[in-house]
Design an enzyme around this catalytic site. Sequence first.
Site, mmCIF file in Angstrom:
data_model
loop_
_atom_site.group_PDB
_atom_site.id
_atom_site.type_symbol
_atom_site.label_atom_id
_atom_site.label_comp_id
_atom_site.label_asym_id
_atom_site.label_seq_id
_atom_site.Cartn_x
_atom_site.Cartn_y
_atom_site.Cartn_z
ATOM 1 C CE1 TYR A 13 0.245 -4.273 12.835
ATOM 2 C CE2 TYR A 13 -0.511 -1.728 11.847
ATOM 3 C CZ TYR A 13 -0.351 -2.703 12.972
ATOM 4 O OH TYR A 13 -0.980 -2.561 14.146
ATOM 5 C CG PHE A 82 -4.403 -4.736 2.583
ATOM 6 C CD1 PHE A 82 -4.995 -4.090 3.777
ATOM 7 C CD2 PHE A 82 -4.795 -6.292 2.581
ATOM 8 C CE1 PHE A 82 -5.881 -4.541 4.312
ATOM 9 C CE2 PHE A 82 -5.650 -6.802 3.506
ATOM 10 C CZ PHE A 82 -6.325 -5.909 4.468
ATOM 11 C CB SER A 126 -5.796 6.744 4.858
ATOM 12 O OG SER A 126 -5.416 7.222 6.044
ATOM 13 C CE1 TYR A 150 -0.520 5.863 2.026
ATOM 14 C CE2 TYR A 150 -1.218 7.670 3.508
ATOM 15 C CZ TYR A 150 -1.301 6.098 3.049
ATOM 16 O OH TYR A 150 -2.137 5.283 3.881
ATOM 17 C CE LYS A 154 -3.733 4.222 0.657
ATOM 18 N NZ LYS A 154 -3.771 2.896 0.498
ATOM 19 C CG PHE A 179 -10.090 7.125 11.952
ATOM 20 C CD1 PHE A 179 -10.867 6.556 10.838
ATOM 21 C CD2 PHE A 179 -10.027 8.383 12.197
ATOM 22 C CE1 PHE A 179 -11.753 7.401 10.057
ATOM 23 C CE2 PHE A 179 -11.101 9.206 11.433
ATOM 24 C CZ PHE A 179 -12.024 8.768 10.525
ATOM 25 C CG LEU A 201 2.637 7.989 19.417
ATOM 26 C CD1 LEU A 201 3.837 8.749 19.866
ATOM 27 C CD2 LEU A 201 1.478 8.710 20.022
HETATM 28 P P1 NAD Z 1 2.600 -2.325 4.703
HETATM 29 O O1 NAD Z 1 3.518 -1.752 4.182
HETATM 30 O O2 NAD Z 1 2.907 -3.235 5.995
HETATM 31 O O3 NAD Z 1 1.779 -3.548 3.711
HETATM 32 C C1 NAD Z 1 1.476 -3.009 2.223
HETATM 33 C C2 NAD Z 1 1.877 -4.382 1.458
HETATM 34 O O4 NAD Z 1 1.952 -3.784 0.043
HETATM 35 C C3 NAD Z 1 3.583 -4.538 1.719
HETATM 36 O O5 NAD Z 1 3.491 -5.879 2.072
HETATM 37 C C4 NAD Z 1 4.324 -4.269 0.389
HETATM 38 O O6 NAD Z 1 5.391 -4.919 0.472
HETATM 39 C C5 NAD Z 1 3.070 -4.370 -0.528
HETATM 40 N N1 NAD Z 1 3.283 -3.539 -2.028
HETATM 41 C C6 NAD Z 1 3.663 -2.360 -2.012
HETATM 42 N N2 NAD Z 1 3.571 -2.126 -3.483
HETATM 43 C C7 NAD Z 1 3.323 -3.163 -4.100
HETATM 44 C C8 NAD Z 1 3.241 -3.684 -5.270
HETATM 45 N N3 NAD Z 1 3.391 -2.457 -6.240
HETATM 46 N N4 NAD Z 1 2.999 -4.712 -5.685
HETATM 47 C C9 NAD Z 1 2.723 -5.665 -4.726
HETATM 48 N N5 NAD Z 1 3.049 -5.483 -3.487
HETATM 49 C C10 NAD Z 1 3.196 -4.121 -3.157
HETATM 50 O O7 NAD Z 1 1.071 -1.462 5.252
HETATM 51 P P2 NAD Z 1 0.015 -1.638 5.934
HETATM 52 O O8 NAD Z 1 0.297 -0.900 7.451
HETATM 53 O O9 NAD Z 1 -0.530 -3.140 6.058
HETATM 54 O O10 NAD Z 1 -1.030 -1.008 5.040
HETATM 55 C C11 NAD Z 1 -1.895 -1.509 4.125
HETATM 56 C C12 NAD Z 1 -2.463 -0.768 3.460
HETATM 57 O O11 NAD Z 1 -3.375 0.190 4.362
HETATM 58 C C13 NAD Z 1 -1.772 0.332 2.699
HETATM 59 O O12 NAD Z 1 -2.489 0.423 1.373
HETATM 60 C C14 NAD Z 1 -1.810 1.453 3.230
HETATM 61 O O13 NAD Z 1 -1.513 2.859 2.632
HETATM 62 C C15 NAD Z 1 -3.411 1.567 3.997
HETATM 63 N N6 NAD Z 1 -3.434 2.215 5.404
HETATM 64 C C16 NAD Z 1 -2.245 2.039 6.351
HETATM 65 C C17 NAD Z 1 -2.700 2.541 7.500
HETATM 66 C C18 NAD Z 1 -1.598 2.418 8.721
HETATM 67 O O14 NAD Z 1 -1.488 3.231 9.440
HETATM 68 N N7 NAD Z 1 -0.957 1.371 8.769
HETATM 69 C C19 NAD Z 1 -3.682 3.550 7.516
HETATM 70 C C20 NAD Z 1 -4.487 3.803 6.552
HETATM 71 C C21 NAD Z 1 -4.535 3.136 5.313
HETATM 72 C C1 UD1 Z 2 0.044 9.341 10.017
HETATM 73 C C2 UD1 Z 2 0.011 9.781 8.608
HETATM 74 C C3 UD1 Z 2 -1.497 9.824 7.801
HETATM 75 C C4 UD1 Z 2 -1.812 7.995 7.988
HETATM 76 C C5 UD1 Z 2 -1.853 7.586 9.760
HETATM 77 C C6 UD1 Z 2 -2.391 6.395 9.929
HETATM 78 C C7 UD1 Z 2 1.618 11.382 8.525
HETATM 79 C C8 UD1 Z 2 1.972 13.019 8.598
HETATM 80 N N1 UD1 Z 2 0.371 10.972 8.454
HETATM 81 O O1 UD1 Z 2 -1.047 10.039 10.516
HETATM 82 O O2 UD1 Z 2 -1.474 9.932 6.609
HETATM 83 O O3 UD1 Z 2 -3.363 7.984 7.561
HETATM 84 O O4 UD1 Z 2 -0.475 7.849 10.098
HETATM 85 O O5 UD1 Z 2 -1.401 5.552 9.708
HETATM 86 O O6 UD1 Z 2 2.695 10.698 8.790
HETATM 87 N N2 UD1 Z 2 3.559 11.667 16.961
HETATM 88 C C9 UD1 Z 2 4.611 12.261 18.058
HETATM 89 N N3 UD1 Z 2 5.871 11.783 17.812
HETATM 90 C C10 UD1 Z 2 6.395 10.606 16.825
HETATM 91 C C11 UD1 Z 2 5.002 10.177 16.111
HETATM 92 C C12 UD1 Z 2 3.927 10.718 16.031
HETATM 93 O O7 UD1 Z 2 4.251 13.020 18.809
HETATM 94 O O8 UD1 Z 2 7.472 10.152 16.985
HETATM 95 C C13 UD1 Z 2 2.356 12.392 17.126
HETATM 96 C C14 UD1 Z 2 1.860 12.991 15.866
HETATM 97 O O9 UD1 Z 2 1.930 14.292 16.030
HETATM 98 C C15 UD1 Z 2 0.244 12.608 16.272
HETATM 99 C C16 UD1 Z 2 0.080 11.283 16.771
HETATM 100 O O10 UD1 Z 2 1.589 11.202 17.513
HETATM 101 O O11 UD1 Z 2 -0.371 13.847 16.905
HETATM 102 C C17 UD1 Z 2 -0.070 9.974 15.630
HETATM 103 O O12 UD1 Z 2 0.925 9.844 14.825
HETATM 104 P P1 UD1 Z 2 1.047 9.034 13.551
HETATM 105 O O13 UD1 Z 2 1.166 7.664 14.443
HETATM 106 O O14 UD1 Z 2 2.217 9.344 12.962
HETATM 107 O O15 UD1 Z 2 -0.339 9.102 12.970
HETATM 108 P P2 UD1 Z 2 -0.999 10.362 12.236
HETATM 109 O O16 UD1 Z 2 -0.268 11.653 12.578
HETATM 110 O O17 UD1 Z 2 -2.323 10.211 12.826
#
Ligand code: NAD
Ligand code: UD1
Length: 340
Positions: A13, A82, A126, A150, A154, A179, A201
């Site tokens: 993503y 990532f 994160s 998880y 990080k 965030f 969410l």
């Molecule tokens: P995502 O799952 O869409 O992307 C992660 C990618 O890494 C995927 O394409 C997956 O196939 C690849 N991958 C996983 N393990 C691998 C491995 N061992 N070797 C090669 N490829 C591998 O997730 P995202 O939402 O794009 O997140 C990217 C990064 O940001 C992640 O490290 C995630 O933990 C971090 N992050 C995401 C969020 C969020 O809410 N999306 C928030 C905070 C941090």
């Molecule tokens: C989640 C992850 C966090 C990650 C962050 C950013 C969990 C417990 N935490 O946090 O580690 O860094 O995403 O990607 O998964 N909510 C609902 N209904 C739903 C889904 C969520 O009410 O079906 C609420 C949650 O309680 C929260 C808010 O929506 O208050 C956002 O939730 P979510 O999108 O899962 O993100 P985080 O909880 O911030």
Amino acid sequence: MAKNILVTGGAGYIGSHTCVELLKAGHDVVVVDNLVNSSQESLRRVEELVGRSLEFRQVDLCDAVALERVFEEHTFDAVVHFAGLKAVGESCEIPLRYYENNLHGTFELMKAMDKHDCRNIVFSSSATVYGDPASVPITEDFPLQTTNPYGRTKYFIEEILRDQCLADDRWRCLLLRYFNPIGAHSSGRIGEDPNGIPNNLMPYVMQVAVGLREEVVVFGDDYETPDGTGVRDYIHVVDLALGHLVALEKLPGLPGCTAVNLGTGQGYSVLEMIAAGREASGREISYRIGDRRAGDIATCYADSAMAASLLGWRAEKGLSEMCVDAWRWQSENPDGYPED
Ligand code: NAD
Ligand code: UD1
């Protein structure tokens, strides 16, 4: 100046949106991804959007031999890391898999980087590393505490990168603490494609809007927040991607290892997000109040002053743009990317 960038997890993503911005800025991009949580279609669409190609290698970061081959065939200026597994609930069920994938993958990556004289890395951390913060907004010097495997991956990776930068002053590292990324590219061609039932969410809200799911369950309305529901700092994924672009520019001039929040500094509640989703989609979004989700916190939003002063970056896109773009992606791709 154009650089040669390795993007791990670039088919995912945030990675795919970052590839768009890197290519648009003129950088050359090699993506390494094992596609465990993504599809190559995202990268085809990235190329189509930008009109430039990137190189894709289907490699697991834990596979040292395959990774070595990638490093032998290229000279990288920097890595944007990532790749990792990211589902909090799943990490509590299969912690070993999370520790192995996220930590082992990072070890192999760092060893290959060191061997091939590439010591510039931007890492996806994160806001989860702040656990349940004592107050908001959250600044980078807040104590770190984690509540699930998880989050600990990080935290551990941050510490490993910090130690490496302390041990060898040729290393440069930016720990970007995201965030809550939401939204999609404004073209509607790339976006978030969660596997199965979304954990987060906004993907859930959008799936209700498009008719794939019946109702949103709001995880508790008895928090100490203005409307009782959880408050988070939602950030447009394109703003986040642009944060990586400036991070790569600034990285060589920064000392050692630096942590920076990437957020907007503005919090919205679950009910506000449902209302914004309704507004953007023009669809009714049914919801009901359910129990709190274990491990959730009441309020989390960033102090984004450090990103502004150090990187000259701030989020530009507001909530309605995030939701309109999320809706365009969801309505034009109701089932996500087609199977490869
Ligand atoms: P995502 O799952 O869409 O992307 C992660 C990618 O890494 C995927 O394409 C997956 O196939 C690849 N991958 C996983 N393990 C691998 C491995 N061992 N070797 C090669 N490829 C591998 O997730 P995202 O939402 O794009 O997140 C990217 C990064 O940001 C992640 O490290 C995630 O933990 C971090 N992050 C995401 C969020 C969020 O809410 N999306 C928030 C905070 C941090
Ligand atoms: C989640 C992850 C966090 C990650 C962050 C950013 C969990 C417990 N935490 O946090 O580690 O860094 O995403 O990607 O998964 N909510 C609902 N209904 C739903 C889904 C969520 O009410 O079906 C609420 C949650 O309680 C929260 C808010 O929506 O208050 C956002 O939730 P979510 O999108 O899962 O993100 P985080 O909880 O911030």
